[in-house]
Scaffold this motif. Structure first.
Motif, PDB file in Angstrom:
ATOM      1  N   ASP A  48       0.816  -1.218   0.000  1.00  5.91           N
ATOM      2  CA  ASP A  48       0.000   0.000   0.000  1.00  5.91           C
ATOM      3  C   ASP A  48       0.852   1.271   0.000  1.00  5.91           C
ATOM      4  O   ASP A  48       0.337   2.377   0.122  1.00  5.91           O
ATOM      5  CB  ASP A  48      -1.015   0.006   1.142  1.00  5.91           C
ATOM      6  N   ALA A  49       2.165   1.112  -0.135  1.00  6.61           N
ATOM      7  CA  ALA A  49       3.106   2.232  -0.229  1.00  6.61           C
ATOM      8  C   ALA A  49       2.971   3.196   0.954  1.00  6.61           C
ATOM      9  O   ALA A  49       2.976   4.413   0.782  1.00  6.61           O
ATOM     10  CB  ALA A  49       2.935   2.970  -1.557  1.00  6.61           C
ATOM     11  N   THR A  66       7.601   5.909  -2.113  1.00 11.25           N
ATOM     12  CA  THR A  66       7.868   5.617  -3.515  1.00 11.25           C
ATOM     13  C   THR A  66       9.198   4.892  -3.536  1.00 11.25           C
ATOM     14  O   THR A  66      10.197   5.428  -3.031  1.00 11.25           O
ATOM     15  CB  THR A  66       7.963   6.892  -4.368  1.00 11.25           C
ATOM     16  N   MET A  67       9.210   3.704  -4.085  1.00 11.14           N
ATOM     17  CA  MET A  67      10.476   2.987  -4.172  1.00 11.14           C
ATOM     18  C   MET A  67      11.292   3.555  -5.321  1.00 11.14           C
ATOM     19  O   MET A  67      10.785   3.733  -6.431  1.00 11.14           O
ATOM     20  CB  MET A  67      10.259   1.493  -4.376  1.00 11.14           C
ATOM     21  N   ILE A  68      12.551   3.844  -5.023  1.00  9.07           N
ATOM     22  CA  ILE A  68      13.454   4.382  -6.037  1.00  9.07           C
ATOM     23  C   ILE A  68      14.118   3.230  -6.794  1.00  9.07           C
ATOM     24  O   ILE A  68      14.135   3.201  -8.019  1.00  9.07           O
ATOM     25  CB  ILE A  68      14.539   5.273  -5.396  1.00  9.07           C
ATOM     26  N   TRP A  80      16.485   0.075 -11.070  1.00  5.72           N
ATOM     27  CA  TRP A  80      15.454   1.083 -10.817  1.00  5.72           C
ATOM     28  C   TRP A  80      14.117   0.401 -10.562  1.00  5.72           C
ATOM     29  O   TRP A  80      13.803  -0.619 -11.185  1.00  5.72           O
ATOM     30  CB  TRP A  80      15.297   2.011 -12.033  1.00  5.72           C
ATOM     31  N   SER A  81      13.322   0.971  -9.705  1.00  2.55           N
ATOM     32  CA  SER A  81      12.015   0.376  -9.418  1.00  2.55           C
ATOM     33  C   SER A  81      11.123   0.377 -10.652  1.00  2.55           C
ATOM     34  O   SER A  81      10.352  -0.553 -10.861  1.00  2.55           O
ATOM     35  CB  SER A  81      11.326   1.099  -8.262  1.00  2.55           C
ATOM     36  N   ALA A  86       8.337  -6.981 -10.593  1.00  2.00           N
ATOM     37  CA  ALA A  86       7.872  -7.731  -9.423  1.00  2.00           C
ATOM     38  C   ALA A  86       7.298  -6.828  -8.325  1.00  2.00           C
ATOM     39  O   ALA A  86       6.722  -7.326  -7.366  1.00  2.00           O
ATOM     40  CB  ALA A  86       9.024  -8.551  -8.845  1.00  2.00           C
ATOM     41  N   LEU A  87       7.422  -5.530  -8.466  1.00  3.79           N
ATOM     42  CA  LEU A  87       6.973  -4.610  -7.411  1.00  3.79           C
ATOM     43  C   LEU A  87       5.485  -4.307  -7.516  1.00  3.79           C
ATOM     44  O   LEU A  87       4.951  -4.188  -8.622  1.00  3.79           O
ATOM     45  CB  LEU A  87       7.756  -3.297  -7.485  1.00  3.79           C
ATOM     46  N   PRO A  88       4.835  -4.105  -6.366  1.00  2.00           N
ATOM     47  CA  PRO A  88       3.433  -3.666  -6.389  1.00  2.00           C
ATOM     48  C   PRO A  88       3.330  -2.282  -7.036  1.00  2.00           C
ATOM     49  O   PRO A  88       4.196  -1.413  -6.821  1.00  2.00           O
ATOM     50  CB  PRO A  88       3.049  -3.587  -4.909  1.00  2.00           C
TER      51      PRO A  88
END
Length: 163
Positions: A48-49, A66-68, A80-81, A86-88
């Protein structure tokens, strides 16, 4: 983007310097303003960040993540995200804007999907990303064989702690 002929290292260095100063002052302000030192615990979720901070079991601050990107500690590579399927979706936020900024301004490290891990280059990439997306702070977490890098946005005190 692979047009390295348009890249000028002097321009990149100026962008990095400005981003570092911005990140340093924002990080200090965030820690001081919200009391993020001492006996503070945190909980976070990529699904859910969100990130929350608590003291004595009581949540006093929430924020958006926010994933970098991430560093593989076994392979010694950065990814880089925006290039990590694989990231939500929620944790990606507007990270695509960082890639676009790199393309538009001919800063190759920003639109490369990944690169060999060089700590200084990772620091440069994450601080410039934070400046592009106007982050309130930066945060890292170690998990298994990876180092995860995030931006923090939209910090808000819980209603009981609003001042």
């Amino acid at each position: 983007m692979d047009d390295r002929s348009r890249h000028t290292h002097t321009d990149w260095e100026a962008v990095v310097l400005a981003a570092r100063e911005r990140a340093r002052s924002r990080q200090t302000l965030m820690i001081e303003r919200f009391g993020l030192s001492g006996d503070v615990q945190y909980d976070w979720s990529m699904d859910d960040a969100r990130i929350t901070w608590s003291r004595d079991g009581e949540v006093f601050l929430t924020g958006r993540l926010t994933m970098i990107g991430s560093v593989s500690l076994t392979q010694q590579t950065w990814l880089w995200s925006w290039a990590n399927d694989a990231l939500p979706h929620a944790v990606l936020g507007d990270i695509e804007r960082v890639r676009q900024y790199g393309e538009q301004n001919h800063y190759p490290v920003l639109p490369w999907r990944g690169f060999d891990h060089h700590p200084d280059l990772v620091t440069e990439a994450r601080t410039v990303a934070a400046a592009v997306l106007d982050a309130e702070g930066l945060w890292s977490e170690y998990m298994d064989e990876a180092q995860l890098h995030f931006m923090i946005h939209d910090l808000a005190r819980t209603s009981r702690h609003s001042k």
